[in-house]
Write an enzyme that holds these catalytic residues in place. Structure first.
Site, mmCIF file in Angstrom:
data_model
loop_
_atom_site.group_PDB
_atom_site.id
_atom_site.type_symbol
_atom_site.label_atom_id
_atom_site.label_comp_id
_atom_site.label_asym_id
_atom_site.label_seq_id
_atom_site.Cartn_x
_atom_site.Cartn_y
_atom_site.Cartn_z
ATOM 1 N N LYS A 233 -9.021 42.972 -34.305
ATOM 2 C CA LYS A 233 -10.387 43.476 -34.464
ATOM 3 C C LYS A 233 -11.195 43.358 -33.171
ATOM 4 O O LYS A 233 -10.827 42.634 -32.253
ATOM 5 C CB LYS A 233 -11.077 42.746 -35.623
ATOM 6 C CG LYS A 233 -10.584 43.274 -36.971
ATOM 7 C CD LYS A 233 -11.354 42.717 -38.129
ATOM 8 C CE LYS A 233 -10.793 43.301 -39.434
ATOM 9 N NZ LYS A 233 -11.367 42.644 -40.619
ATOM 10 N N ARG A 268 -4.419 37.926 -42.868
ATOM 11 C CA ARG A 268 -4.028 39.344 -42.974
ATOM 12 C C ARG A 268 -3.785 39.855 -41.560
ATOM 13 O O ARG A 268 -4.715 39.912 -40.761
ATOM 14 C CB ARG A 268 -5.156 40.113 -43.671
ATOM 15 C CG ARG A 268 -4.912 41.603 -43.859
ATOM 16 C CD ARG A 268 -6.104 42.261 -44.556
ATOM 17 N NE ARG A 268 -5.902 43.678 -44.749
ATOM 18 C CZ ARG A 268 -6.171 44.609 -43.841
ATOM 19 N NH1 ARG A 268 -6.675 44.262 -42.667
ATOM 20 N NH2 ARG A 268 -5.956 45.873 -44.085
HETATM 21 C C1 8Y4 Z 1 -7.955 47.301 -35.026
HETATM 22 C C2 8Y4 Z 1 -7.181 47.213 -36.134
HETATM 23 C C3 8Y4 Z 1 -9.321 47.243 -35.162
HETATM 24 C C4 8Y4 Z 1 -7.749 47.081 -37.384
HETATM 25 C C5 8Y4 Z 1 -9.886 47.109 -36.409
HETATM 26 C C6 8Y4 Z 1 -9.102 47.021 -37.527
HETATM 27 C C7 8Y4 Z 1 -10.016 43.434 -43.854
HETATM 28 C C8 8Y4 Z 1 -9.535 44.033 -45.016
HETATM 29 C C9 8Y4 Z 1 -9.586 45.485 -43.420
HETATM 30 C C10 8Y4 Z 1 -10.395 42.060 -43.886
HETATM 31 C C11 8Y4 Z 1 -9.741 42.082 -46.202
HETATM 32 C C12 8Y4 Z 1 -9.256 46.484 -39.930
HETATM 33 C C13 8Y4 Z 1 -8.777 46.320 -45.667
HETATM 34 C C14 8Y4 Z 1 -10.200 46.759 -41.029
HETATM 35 N N1 8Y4 Z 1 -10.022 44.356 -42.854
HETATM 36 N N2 8Y4 Z 1 -9.393 43.367 -46.186
HETATM 37 N N3 8Y4 Z 1 -9.271 45.326 -44.723
HETATM 38 N N4 8Y4 Z 1 -10.237 41.433 -45.090
HETATM 39 N N5 8Y4 Z 1 -9.627 41.380 -47.326
HETATM 40 N N6 8Y4 Z 1 -9.737 46.928 -38.747
HETATM 41 O O1 8Y4 Z 1 -10.867 41.457 -42.932
HETATM 42 O O2 8Y4 Z 1 -8.185 45.961 -40.094
HETATM 43 S S1 8Y4 Z 1 -9.432 47.034 -42.615
#
Ligand code: 8Y4
Length: 290
Positions: A233, A268
């Site tokens: 992130k 996660r």
């Molecule tokens: C690069 C890669 C930059 C991924 C941003 C991202 C969470 C989640 C997501 C979390 C729970 C993400 C579905 C966002 N984040 N579910 N989901 N907790 N429970 N962004 O933090 O991965 S998606």
């Protein structure tokens, strides 16, 4: 007043009394990267990726068919179902519990009927009918905090005291879920073991909000088992100066270890093998050897 009998749920034994977190592998099912292959290709790619993460040692897999990244618009409900359900079917005997990342009650019901062990809802059962969809089942539910909506949440996040605001939201939603399953369950304190909470890093939060929440993980962990999603992130990007998400592996592994140290029950992650290795080394230094 009807009393819904409480079952511990399939995830309970996995989560109970663990000194280190479970590793949840992320599988996004999106057609974007399969511009010529269509539905079959994106299903096969997602199933293949999930199998690889399981080989790498994922304790569970999170399947998502809706992009909840900042700025993302909504995916039509039928489209989300068509992405997720075939992958879930194909993986139901893959040997690990399957979580489905969705905000939609219709998909929650279909996923639970198809054998999903957990619902991961970034809107914490905000949709009408979502509480009813999970109540009375033996599924675990992750209730994540989000300010606003994915499309606009990063435009101007505002908090007084971010920890003070997230903590009661998470507590209140947990209580609502239990009420829907019958007041007797609440009185008995049962059912609670299937609820996880998540401060929702990056979901309508500035860097300093994310940092305050990370430092408050031990406090949140007293409410319920905590799921932590920091992998790749932007917060990790800010800390390391890495603008490309793909370059955030080492930073993400460090974040997972930090979260583990703060009492996270589930991390996660995109990079299962690296996270597993880091947790194995850390826990043996800590003296939890195995
Ligand atoms: C690069 C890669 C930059 C991924 C941003 C991202 C969470 C989640 C997501 C979390 C729970 C993400 C579905 C966002 N984040 N579910 N989901 N907790 N429970 N962004 O933090 O991965 S998606």
């Amino acid at each position: 007043m009807t009393t819904v009998p409480s079952r511990p749920g399939r995830m309970s034994a996995l989560l109970a009394g663990r000194p280190w977190p479970l590793v949840m592998g992320i599988v996004n099912i999106t057609p974007d990267s399969f511009f010529d292959g269509g539905r079959h290709a994106s299903t096969a790619a997602a199933v293949g990726h999930a199998r690889r993460l399981i080989e790498e040692g994922a304790d569970l897999i999170d399947l998502g068919g809706e992009s909840t990244r900042p700025g993302a618009g909504p995916v039509p409900p039928e489209e989300e179902m068509a992405r997720v359900l075939p992958v879930l079917e194909a993986l139901r005997n893959a040997g690990v519990p399957l979580s489905v990342d969705t905000r939609r009650p219709t998909l929650m019901r279909a996923a639970l009927a198809a054998g999903a062990a957990m619902i991961n809802d970034v809107s914490a059962l905000r949709e009408p009918g979502a509480i009813e969809a999970v109540a009375g089942t033996d599924a675990s539910v992750c209730l994540m905090h989000m300010q606003g909506e994915p499309r606009t949440m990063q435009q101007a996040p505002r908090y007084g005291d971010v920890v003070a605001e997230v903590e009661p939201v998470v507590r209140r939603v947990a209580d609502v879920v239990l009420e829907a399953r019958g007041a007797a369950c609440v009185a008995a304190g049962s059912g609670r073991e299937r609820i996880l909470v998540d401060p929702g890093f990056g979901f309508g939060k500035r860097f300093e909000d994310n940092l305050a929440l990370a430092r408050a993980l031990p406090r949140l962990a007293r409410l319920a088992p905590v799921l932590v999603g920091l992998s790749r992130k932007s917060m990790i990007g800010v800390m390391t100066g890495r603008t490309a998400a793909a370059d955030r592996l080492a930073g993400s592994v460090a974040a997972a270890l930090w979260a583990a140290r703060q009492g996270a029950a589930i991390v996660r992650v995109h990079d299962v093998a690296a996270t597993r290795d880091a947790l194995a080394v850390w826990r043996q230094f800590e003296g939890e050897g195995r």
